[in-house]
Write a protein that holds these residues in place. Structure first.
Motif, PDB file in Angstrom:
ATOM      1  N   ASN A  64       0.852  -1.185   0.000  1.00  0.00           N
ATOM      2  CA  ASN A  64       0.000   0.000   0.000  1.00  0.00           C
ATOM      3  C   ASN A  64       0.887   1.234   0.000  1.00  0.00           C
ATOM      4  O   ASN A  64       1.949   1.246   0.607  1.00  0.00           O
ATOM      5  CB  ASN A  64      -0.981  -0.009   1.167  1.00  0.00           C
ATOM      6  CG  ASN A  64      -0.322  -0.013   2.525  1.00  0.00           C
ATOM      7  OD1 ASN A  64       0.688  -0.648   2.740  1.00  0.00           O
ATOM      8  ND2 ASN A  64      -0.921   0.701   3.458  1.00  0.00           N
ATOM      9  N   GLN A  65       0.457   2.250  -0.734  1.00  0.00           N
ATOM     10  CA  GLN A  65       1.279   3.442  -0.920  1.00  0.00           C
ATOM     11  C   GLN A  65       0.402   4.680  -1.019  1.00  0.00           C
ATOM     12  O   GLN A  65      -0.740   4.596  -1.448  1.00  0.00           O
ATOM     13  CB  GLN A  65       2.080   3.332  -2.223  1.00  0.00           C
ATOM     14  CG  GLN A  65       2.960   2.140  -2.320  1.00  0.00           C
ATOM     15  CD  GLN A  65       3.596   2.047  -3.695  1.00  0.00           C
ATOM     16  OE1 GLN A  65       3.918   3.051  -4.306  1.00  0.00           O
ATOM     17  NE2 GLN A  65       3.748   0.837  -4.196  1.00  0.00           N
ATOM     18  N   TYR A  66       0.990   5.798  -0.655  1.00  0.00           N
ATOM     19  CA  TYR A  66       0.319   7.080  -0.847  1.00  0.00           C
ATOM     20  C   TYR A  66       0.650   7.616  -2.231  1.00  0.00           C
ATOM     21  O   TYR A  66       1.080   8.739  -2.397  1.00  0.00           O
ATOM     22  CB  TYR A  66       0.729   8.073   0.241  1.00  0.00           C
ATOM     23  CG  TYR A  66       0.203   7.701   1.602  1.00  0.00           C
ATOM     24  CD1 TYR A  66      -1.165   7.586   1.835  1.00  0.00           C
ATOM     25  CD2 TYR A  66       1.068   7.458   2.655  1.00  0.00           C
ATOM     26  CE1 TYR A  66      -1.652   7.222   3.074  1.00  0.00           C
ATOM     27  CE2 TYR A  66       0.587   7.103   3.896  1.00  0.00           C
ATOM     28  CZ  TYR A  66      -0.777   6.997   4.102  1.00  0.00           C
ATOM     29  OH  TYR A  66      -1.264   6.641   5.326  1.00  0.00           O
ATOM     30  N   LYS A  67       0.464   6.774  -3.230  1.00  0.00           N
ATOM     31  CA  LYS A  67       0.649   7.144  -4.627  1.00  0.00           C
ATOM     32  C   LYS A  67      -0.631   6.794  -5.360  1.00  0.00           C
ATOM     33  O   LYS A  67      -1.349   5.869  -4.973  1.00  0.00           O
ATOM     34  CB  LYS A  67       1.812   6.367  -5.257  1.00  0.00           C
ATOM     35  CG  LYS A  67       3.160   6.715  -4.701  1.00  0.00           C
ATOM     36  CD  LYS A  67       4.247   5.944  -5.424  1.00  0.00           C
ATOM     37  CE  LYS A  67       5.613   6.300  -4.893  1.00  0.00           C
ATOM     38  NZ  LYS A  67       6.653   5.534  -5.563  1.00  0.00           N
ATOM     39  N   THR A  68      -0.886   7.488  -6.434  1.00  0.00           N
ATOM     40  CA  THR A  68      -2.067   7.176  -7.227  1.00  0.00           C
ATOM     41  C   THR A  68      -1.674   6.277  -8.393  1.00  0.00           C
ATOM     42  O   THR A  68      -0.516   6.224  -8.786  1.00  0.00           O
ATOM     43  CB  THR A  68      -2.723   8.462  -7.765  1.00  0.00           C
ATOM     44  OG1 THR A  68      -1.783   9.147  -8.578  1.00  0.00           O
ATOM     45  CG2 THR A  68      -3.190   9.353  -6.643  1.00  0.00           C
ATOM     46  N   HIS A  69      -2.647   5.587  -8.907  1.00  0.00           N
ATOM     47  CA  HIS A  69      -2.452   4.699 -10.053  1.00  0.00           C
ATOM     48  C   HIS A  69      -3.812   4.568 -10.739  1.00  0.00           C
ATOM     49  O   HIS A  69      -4.845   4.580 -10.060  1.00  0.00           O
ATOM     50  CB  HIS A  69      -1.951   3.328  -9.572  1.00  0.00           C
ATOM     51  CG  HIS A  69      -1.508   2.443 -10.689  1.00  0.00           C
ATOM     52  ND1 HIS A  69      -2.398   1.740 -11.477  1.00  0.00           N
ATOM     53  CD2 HIS A  69      -0.276   2.155 -11.160  1.00  0.00           C
ATOM     54  CE1 HIS A  69      -1.729   1.051 -12.386  1.00  0.00           C
ATOM     55  NE2 HIS A  69      -0.444   1.291 -12.218  1.00  0.00           N
ATOM     56  N   PRO A  70      -3.847   4.429 -12.051  1.00  0.00           N
ATOM     57  CA  PRO A  70      -5.138   4.312 -12.736  1.00  0.00           C
ATOM     58  C   PRO A  70      -6.008   3.170 -12.203  1.00  0.00           C
ATOM     59  O   PRO A  70      -7.232   3.297 -12.162  1.00  0.00           O
ATOM     60  CB  PRO A  70      -4.750   4.072 -14.196  1.00  0.00           C
ATOM     61  CG  PRO A  70      -3.401   4.674 -14.332  1.00  0.00           C
ATOM     62  CD  PRO A  70      -2.731   4.503 -13.000  1.00  0.00           C
ATOM     63  N   ILE A  71      -5.400   2.085 -11.784  1.00  0.00           N
ATOM     64  CA  ILE A  71      -6.202   0.966 -11.265  1.00  0.00           C
ATOM     65  C   ILE A  71      -6.882   1.334  -9.954  1.00  0.00           C
ATOM     66  O   ILE A  71      -7.928   0.797  -9.615  1.00  0.00           O
ATOM     67  CB  ILE A  71      -5.363  -0.321 -11.138  1.00  0.00           C
ATOM     68  CG1 ILE A  71      -6.297  -1.536 -11.057  1.00  0.00           C
ATOM     69  CG2 ILE A  71      -4.435  -0.259  -9.926  1.00  0.00           C
ATOM     70  CD1 ILE A  71      -5.622  -2.859 -11.237  1.00  0.00           C
ATOM     71  N   ALA A  72      -6.305   2.288  -9.213  1.00  0.00           N
ATOM     72  CA  ALA A  72      -6.906   2.711  -7.942  1.00  0.00           C
ATOM     73  C   ALA A  72      -8.251   3.391  -8.179  1.00  0.00           C
ATOM     74  O   ALA A  72      -9.167   3.255  -7.357  1.00  0.00           O
ATOM     75  CB  ALA A  72      -5.957   3.628  -7.186  1.00  0.00           C
TER      76      ALA A  72
END
Length: 160
Positions: A64-72
């Motif tokens: 888990n990360q405080y990054k965004t991703h299109p799948i999120a």
């Protein structure tokens, strides 16, 4: 309904038939993920790690990360949940090595660690039951089995 499995065997919940107990390989993978979760610098409170495993081999891992991703955005638990979950991160990484159709034969393992309080530097297990968004991803990719931690350090839950 999850089945709780421990080293002493499985117990039934709501008349669901007990699964085969977890094997040594399952425990080794979960031990590996525990170390990955503790080392996760991408999250501060709930440190999680996940792995996609096929035929006993780890294909990919995710954190888990405080990054965004299109799948999120596609599998977020709500429209405001834009950060990458360990489960979806592991799934995205596995698609670099497998076809989507191969995931129906794979197991997804999820491990969460947390600190019991802010003054304690050690970690304990936390429940890592997938959120609604991650459950949609798990269902869409049709995983054979999902193993995740519970609040009891001696038990893991299994979704089959």
């Amino acid at each position: 309904m999850p089945i709780l499995t421990s080293s002493s065997g499985a117990r039934r919940m709501d008349d669901v038939p007990p699964p085969s107990p977890l094997g040594r390989r399952d425990y080794r993978i979960m031990d590996f993920l525990r170390r990955q979760a503790i080392d996760n610098e991408g999250a501060s409170r709930a440190k999680m790690a996940a792995a996609v495993v096929l035929k006993g081999k780890i294909i990919s891992t995710g954190r888990n990360q405080y990054k965004t991703h299109p799948i999120a955005t596609e599998y977020g638990k709500n429209s405001d949940a834009i950060f990458l979950h360990a489960e979806t991160h592991a799934i995205v990484n596995s698609l670099n090595h497998l076809d989507k159709d191969d995931l129906c034969k794979a197991t997804l393992y999820i491990y969460r660690v947390k600190r019991p309080d802010s003054s304690n530097s050690s970690y304990i297990n936390g429940i890592a039951k997938p959120c609604k968004g991650c459950m949609r991803a798990i269902a869409e990719f049709d995983f054979k089995r999902v193993v995740y931690t519970t609040d009891n350090p001696e038990e893991f839950a299994v979704l089959e």
